[in-house]
Design an enzyme around this catalytic site. Sequence first.
Site, PDB file in Angstrom:
ATOM      1  N   HIS A  78       0.804  -1.081   0.028  1.00 54.73           N
ATOM      2  CA  HIS A  78       0.014   0.024   0.099  1.00 54.73           C
ATOM      3  C   HIS A  78       0.931   1.331  -0.076  1.00 54.73           C
ATOM      4  O   HIS A  78       1.887   1.537   0.777  1.00 54.73           O
ATOM      5  CB  HIS A  78      -0.964   0.045   1.420  1.00 54.73           C
ATOM      6  CG  HIS A  78      -2.204  -1.062   1.051  1.00 54.73           C
ATOM      7  ND1 HIS A  78      -3.087  -0.958   2.251  1.00 54.73           N
ATOM      8  CD2 HIS A  78      -2.537  -1.838   0.216  1.00 54.73           C
ATOM      9  CE1 HIS A  78      -3.834  -1.997   1.852  1.00 54.73           C
ATOM     10  NE2 HIS A  78      -3.293  -2.535   0.404  1.00 54.73           N
ATOM     11  N   TYR A 207      -9.428   5.518   6.613  1.00 52.35           N
ATOM     12  CA  TYR A 207      -9.834   5.893   7.858  1.00 52.35           C
ATOM     13  C   TYR A 207     -10.929   7.006   7.898  1.00 52.35           C
ATOM     14  O   TYR A 207     -10.629   8.244   7.431  1.00 52.35           O
ATOM     15  CB  TYR A 207      -8.538   6.455   8.793  1.00 52.35           C
ATOM     16  CG  TYR A 207      -7.432   5.679   8.830  1.00 52.35           C
ATOM     17  CD1 TYR A 207      -6.467   4.973   7.877  1.00 52.35           C
ATOM     18  CD2 TYR A 207      -7.579   5.026  10.153  1.00 52.35           C
ATOM     19  CE1 TYR A 207      -5.619   4.080   8.331  1.00 52.35           C
ATOM     20  CE2 TYR A 207      -6.385   4.128  10.508  1.00 52.35           C
ATOM     21  CZ  TYR A 207      -5.742   3.693   9.376  1.00 52.35           C
ATOM     22  OH  TYR A 207      -4.610   2.642   9.948  1.00 52.35           O
ATOM     23  N   PRO A 298      -5.482   0.881  18.779  1.00 47.68           N
ATOM     24  CA  PRO A 298      -5.194  -0.007  17.421  1.00 47.68           C
ATOM     25  C   PRO A 298      -4.998   0.979  16.070  1.00 47.68           C
ATOM     26  O   PRO A 298      -4.748   0.626  14.923  1.00 47.68           O
ATOM     27  CB  PRO A 298      -6.407  -0.976  16.865  1.00 47.68           C
ATOM     28  CG  PRO A 298      -7.344  -0.632  18.042  1.00 47.68           C
ATOM     29  CD  PRO A 298      -6.749   0.334  19.283  1.00 47.68           C
ATOM     30  N   LYS A 302       0.161   0.246  15.272  1.00 48.92           N
ATOM     31  CA  LYS A 302       1.465   0.269  15.607  1.00 48.92           C
ATOM     32  C   LYS A 302       1.933  -1.084  16.578  1.00 48.92           C
ATOM     33  O   LYS A 302       3.040  -1.264  16.660  1.00 48.92           O
ATOM     34  CB  LYS A 302       1.980   1.560  16.452  1.00 48.92           C
ATOM     35  CG  LYS A 302       1.961   2.767  15.667  1.00 48.92           C
ATOM     36  CD  LYS A 302       3.424   2.624  14.936  1.00 48.92           C
ATOM     37  CE  LYS A 302       3.720   3.906  13.771  1.00 48.92           C
ATOM     38  NZ  LYS A 302       3.484   3.060  12.155  1.00 48.92           N
ATOM     39  N   TYR A 390       3.244   6.816  10.001  1.00 49.48           N
ATOM     40  CA  TYR A 390       2.775   5.350   9.771  1.00 49.48           C
ATOM     41  C   TYR A 390       3.344   4.446   9.105  1.00 49.48           C
ATOM     42  O   TYR A 390       3.404   3.369   9.238  1.00 49.48           O
ATOM     43  CB  TYR A 390       1.366   5.771   8.630  1.00 49.48           C
ATOM     44  CG  TYR A 390       0.566   4.947   8.593  1.00 49.48           C
ATOM     45  CD1 TYR A 390      -0.749   5.344   9.261  1.00 49.48           C
ATOM     46  CD2 TYR A 390       0.615   3.714   7.914  1.00 49.48           C
ATOM     47  CE1 TYR A 390      -1.735   4.056   8.960  1.00 49.48           C
ATOM     48  CE2 TYR A 390      -0.401   2.825   7.807  1.00 49.48           C
ATOM     49  CZ  TYR A 390      -1.737   2.883   8.375  1.00 49.48           C
ATOM     50  OH  TYR A 390      -2.746   2.046   8.435  1.00 49.48           O
TER      51      TYR A 390
HETATM   52  C1  PHB Z   1      -6.252  -4.279   9.987  1.00 52.50           C
HETATM   53  O1  PHB Z   1      -6.222  -4.285   8.953  1.00 52.50           O
HETATM   54  O2  PHB Z   1      -6.554  -4.876  11.025  1.00 52.50           O
HETATM   55  C2  PHB Z   1      -5.853  -2.791  10.697  1.00 52.50           C
HETATM   56  C3  PHB Z   1      -5.265  -1.891   9.785  1.00 52.50           C
HETATM   57  C4  PHB Z   1      -4.902  -0.653  10.335  1.00 52.50           C
HETATM   58  C5  PHB Z   1      -5.056  -0.248  11.598  1.00 52.50           C
HETATM   59  C6  PHB Z   1      -5.589  -1.182  12.456  1.00 52.50           C
HETATM   60  C7  PHB Z   1      -5.943  -2.427  12.094  1.00 52.50           C
HETATM   61  O3  PHB Z   1      -4.898   1.151  11.947  1.00 52.50           O
END
Ligand code: PHB
Length: 397
Positions: A78, A207, A298, A302, A390
């Site tokens: 990504h 997000y 989450p 991280k 990130y």
């Molecule tokens: C996930 O794909 O489980 C995932 C991705 C990004 C995050 C948290 C979980 O910030």
Amino acid sequence: MPTCTPERTQVGIVGAGPAGLMLSHLLGRAGIESIVIDLRSRDEIEHTHRAGILEQGSVDLLVDRGVSDRVHRDGYRHNGIELAFGGSGHRIDFQGLAGASTQLYPQTDVFIDLANARERDGGDVRFAVTDVSVDGLTSDSPTIRFTDSNGAAHEIRADFLVGADGSRSLCRHQVPEAECTQYFREYPFAWFGILTEAPPSAPELIYNHSPYGFALISQRTSKLQRMYFQCDPGENVDDWSDDRIWDQLQTRLGANGYTLKEGPITSKTVLPFRSFVQEPMHHGRMALAGDAAHTVPPTGAKGLNLALADVRVLAEELERAVRSHDAAPLATYTQRAVARVWKSQHFSYWMTTMLHTLPDASPFDTRRQEGELASVTGSVAGSTYLAEAYTGWPGSK
Ligand code: PHB
């Protein structure tokens, strides 16, 4: 209690999740013996769904240190994420801003690769043990006691111990209160996580901030998707039918112009939110690594990356400690690891508070949050911070 002959090893590791297994793997490459134990069975760990995003440094650790190159074959690169708010999506271009990417590759696959690599290399990993206790942390020979999956009692005497036993760590609780500081932050919300058998709704993660609450659209494969939405921490998954879940997700994403592809929901879990750090990350001859030493919410994925960053440093310092018969390198481990821990704590806290809806938010809070999102996405400096953090602070040691 049946008597047993004590076994000896150089490093005893409690916890066979990614942190414990990666540490054992790295030590093995340096010619240092270890024994890893875990209360959970291998099957149980393989079926616990966790986050799915690896920083470039985590991918490199898996590939360059000979764990697996499956992360390249089966993972998805990504080059950015979408921040959705105020009616539309705003892309953060990781490649353009930070010259880095992330890899979508679930933690369960990282675990499978590590468990296979330990098996391939003759590593000593004992799953499904019970009655674990640790002792003598400030002595020259700290000890782990446990009962194996056949009911036999064991005692392992090690030169050093590592607690890589997750957020409910037993090892952490052996550190006397007077010898450490614990830092906490609770959040008034949680995530409702689902897996759904549907095609991807987007090529990269979204997000999504909305007046109805936060949602995250992630992926797993071309046929399986991972999604989350902000919920009350006391929410019960049994109260949520598939229809009710899709209604929440579609409403939240619809506020920013997205429509999700729906499918049957095969897993429903509520994930708690917490920030936590215990310092120092060592005591006597024991070190703590990963969630045993710190927990992040989450948002920003991280947790696993930080655990892998810990054990990369810890393996180097343990090698020094074992070779010199001296615990001083464990203090160096704390010093080296803690800087990244607090950067990750800040980033996870910041992403969380910027994107979620606080239950008691005032109109001022809500408008300010929109101003914050616009400041980040509307400025190269603002979005570069997000991209660097990130993707894992590319170039950092
Ligand atoms: C996930 O794909 O489980 C995932 C991705 C990004 C995050 C948290 C979980 O910030």
